[in-house]
Design a protein around this motif. Structure first.
Motif, PDB file in Angstrom:
ATOM      1  N   ALA A   2       6.291  -4.405   6.136  1.00  0.00           N
ATOM      2  CA  ALA A   2       7.525  -4.280   6.916  1.00  0.00           C
ATOM      3  C   ALA A   2       8.707  -4.908   6.186  1.00  0.00           C
ATOM      4  N   GLN A   3       8.445  -5.703   5.184  1.00  0.00           N
ATOM      5  CA  GLN A   3       9.503  -6.396   4.451  1.00  0.00           C
ATOM      6  C   GLN A   3      10.121  -5.546   3.344  1.00  0.00           C
ATOM      7  N   THR A   4       9.565  -4.368   3.091  1.00  0.00           N
ATOM      8  CA  THR A   4      10.050  -3.546   1.998  1.00  0.00           C
ATOM      9  C   THR A   4      10.139  -2.078   2.415  1.00  0.00           C
ATOM     10  N   ASP A   5      11.051  -1.373   1.809  1.00  0.00           N
ATOM     11  CA  ASP A   5      11.152   0.068   2.049  1.00  0.00           C
ATOM     12  C   ASP A   5      10.238   0.845   1.117  1.00  0.00           C
ATOM     13  N   ALA A   6       9.833   0.212   0.027  1.00  0.00           N
ATOM     14  CA  ALA A   6       8.981   0.879  -0.949  1.00  0.00           C
ATOM     15  C   ALA A   6       7.534   0.894  -0.468  1.00  0.00           C
ATOM     16  N   PRO A   7       6.823   1.979  -0.758  1.00  0.00           N
ATOM     17  CA  PRO A   7       5.401   1.997  -0.392  1.00  0.00           C
ATOM     18  C   PRO A   7       4.634   0.979  -1.225  1.00  0.00           C
ATOM     19  N   MET A   8       3.552   0.477  -0.667  1.00  0.00           N
ATOM     20  CA  MET A   8       2.716  -0.505  -1.352  1.00  0.00           C
ATOM     21  C   MET A   8       1.359   0.111  -1.636  1.00  0.00           C
ATOM     22  N   THR A   9       0.877  -0.087  -2.842  1.00  0.00           N
ATOM     23  CA  THR A   9      -0.431   0.457  -3.206  1.00  0.00           C
ATOM     24  C   THR A   9      -1.537  -0.402  -2.600  1.00  0.00           C
ATOM     25  N   SER A  10      -2.706   0.186  -2.503  1.00  0.00           N
ATOM     26  CA  SER A  10      -3.865  -0.563  -2.010  1.00  0.00           C
ATOM     27  C   SER A  10      -4.141  -1.758  -2.905  1.00  0.00           C
ATOM     28  N   GLN A  11      -3.915  -1.594  -4.201  1.00  0.00           N
ATOM     29  CA  GLN A  11      -4.134  -2.678  -5.152  1.00  0.00           C
ATOM     30  C   GLN A  11      -3.157  -3.829  -4.905  1.00  0.00           C
ATOM     31  N   GLN A  12      -1.904  -3.512  -4.632  1.00  0.00           N
ATOM     32  CA  GLN A  12      -0.912  -4.558  -4.337  1.00  0.00           C
ATOM     33  C   GLN A  12      -1.296  -5.317  -3.072  1.00  0.00           C
ATOM     34  N   ILE A  13      -1.670  -4.578  -2.044  1.00  0.00           N
ATOM     35  CA  ILE A  13      -2.044  -5.210  -0.772  1.00  0.00           C
ATOM     36  C   ILE A  13      -3.290  -6.063  -0.959  1.00  0.00           C
ATOM     37  N   ALA A  14      -4.254  -5.532  -1.696  1.00  0.00           N
ATOM     38  CA  ALA A  14      -5.491  -6.279  -1.952  1.00  0.00           C
ATOM     39  C   ALA A  14      -5.188  -7.575  -2.694  1.00  0.00           C
ATOM     40  N   GLY A  15      -4.276  -7.516  -3.644  1.00  0.00           N
ATOM     41  CA  GLY A  15      -3.909  -8.720  -4.380  1.00  0.00           C
ATOM     42  C   GLY A  15      -3.299  -9.775  -3.478  1.00  0.00           C
ATOM     43  N   MET A  16      -2.457  -9.349  -2.555  1.00  0.00           N
ATOM     44  CA  MET A  16      -1.836 -10.286  -1.610  1.00  0.00           C
ATOM     45  C   MET A  16      -2.880 -10.911  -0.686  1.00  0.00           C
ATOM     46  N   LEU A  17      -3.874 -10.113  -0.312  1.00  0.00           N
ATOM     47  CA  LEU A  17      -4.880 -10.578   0.639  1.00  0.00           C
ATOM     48  C   LEU A  17      -6.077 -11.260  -0.028  1.00  0.00           C
ATOM     49  N   GLY A  18      -6.139 -11.175  -1.349  1.00  0.00           N
ATOM     50  CA  GLY A  18      -7.315 -11.705  -2.042  1.00  0.00           C
ATOM     51  C   GLY A  18      -8.542 -10.879  -1.714  1.00  0.00           C
ATOM     52  N   SER A  19      -8.348  -9.579  -1.622  1.00  0.00           N
ATOM     53  CA  SER A  19      -9.417  -8.668  -1.222  1.00  0.00           C
ATOM     54  C   SER A  19      -9.603  -7.598  -2.289  1.00  0.00           C
ATOM     55  N   ASN A  20     -10.255  -6.528  -1.901  1.00  0.00           N
ATOM     56  CA  ASN A  20     -10.567  -5.418  -2.786  1.00  0.00           C
ATOM     57  C   ASN A  20      -9.807  -4.182  -2.312  1.00  0.00           C
ATOM     58  N   ALA A  21      -9.298  -3.384  -3.240  1.00  0.00           N
ATOM     59  CA  ALA A  21      -8.521  -2.199  -2.883  1.00  0.00           C
ATOM     60  C   ALA A  21      -9.325  -1.211  -2.046  1.00  0.00           C
ATOM     61  N   VAL A  22     -10.621  -1.136  -2.262  1.00  0.00           N
ATOM     62  CA  VAL A  22     -11.465  -0.226  -1.466  1.00  0.00           C
ATOM     63  C   VAL A  22     -11.501  -0.690  -0.010  1.00  0.00           C
ATOM     64  N   VAL A  23     -11.606  -1.979   0.203  1.00  0.00           N
ATOM     65  CA  VAL A  23     -11.595  -2.535   1.559  1.00  0.00           C
ATOM     66  C   VAL A  23     -10.242  -2.268   2.216  1.00  0.00           C
ATOM     67  N   VAL A  24      -9.168  -2.457   1.458  1.00  0.00           N
ATOM     68  CA  VAL A  24      -7.823  -2.208   1.986  1.00  0.00           C
ATOM     69  C   VAL A  24      -7.683  -0.744   2.392  1.00  0.00           C
ATOM     70  N   ARG A  25      -8.148   0.172   1.551  1.00  0.00           N
ATOM     71  CA  ARG A  25      -8.042   1.605   1.885  1.00  0.00           C
ATOM     72  C   ARG A  25      -8.799   1.934   3.168  1.00  0.00           C
ATOM     73  N   ARG A  26      -9.944   1.315   3.364  1.00  0.00           N
ATOM     74  CA  ARG A  26     -10.728   1.547   4.580  1.00  0.00           C
ATOM     75  C   ARG A  26      -9.964   1.053   5.806  1.00  0.00           C
TER      76      ARG A  26
END
Length: 126
Positions: A2-26
């Protein structure tokens, strides 16, 4: 997101969460099915929130994720023949149902905008 207008990749989100991009996509697939995010394909694509944070409750997110168990323990034998175990299970089940109802009530009252405001406040202190 919500803080950005740009789309965020699963990899970016996973990095922020300390998780895995596959988990984020699910997780995002459930939120997409709930109408809270959308995916943009291709170069420069990613996930984007589709509603304002004041329109989304934590309960909405919880349900979009399939309403996972809120408690990490359960009954190893839901239909025991032992009378003591039957009584213990019945007592615990009632407590879990009561606690679950209270948590879900609070989830319904908590909007993502409240969490967003807290994040913004913490960011100003950094």
């Amino acid at each position: 997101m919500a803080q950005t207008d740009a789309p965020m990749t699963s990899q970016q989100i996973a990095g922020m969460l300390g998780s895995n991009a596959v988990v984020v996509r699910r997780i995002m697939a459930g939120l997409r099915d709930g109408g809270y995010v959308e995916a943009e394909r291709g170069h420069g694509g990613g996930w984007r929130i589709t509603k304002r944070t004041d329109e989304i409750t934590v309960l909405d997110v919880y349900r979009s994720l399939g309403s996972p168990d809120l408690f990490a323990f359960g009954f190893s034998n839901p239909r025991p023949s032992c009378l003591v175990e039957q009584s213990v299970n019945a007592t615990i089940a009632g407590s879990i149902e009561t606690a679950t109802a209270l948590i879900l009530e609070q989830f319904g009252a908590l909007r993502l905008s409240q969490i967003e405001a807290e994040v913004r406040e913490k960011m100003t202190k950094i």
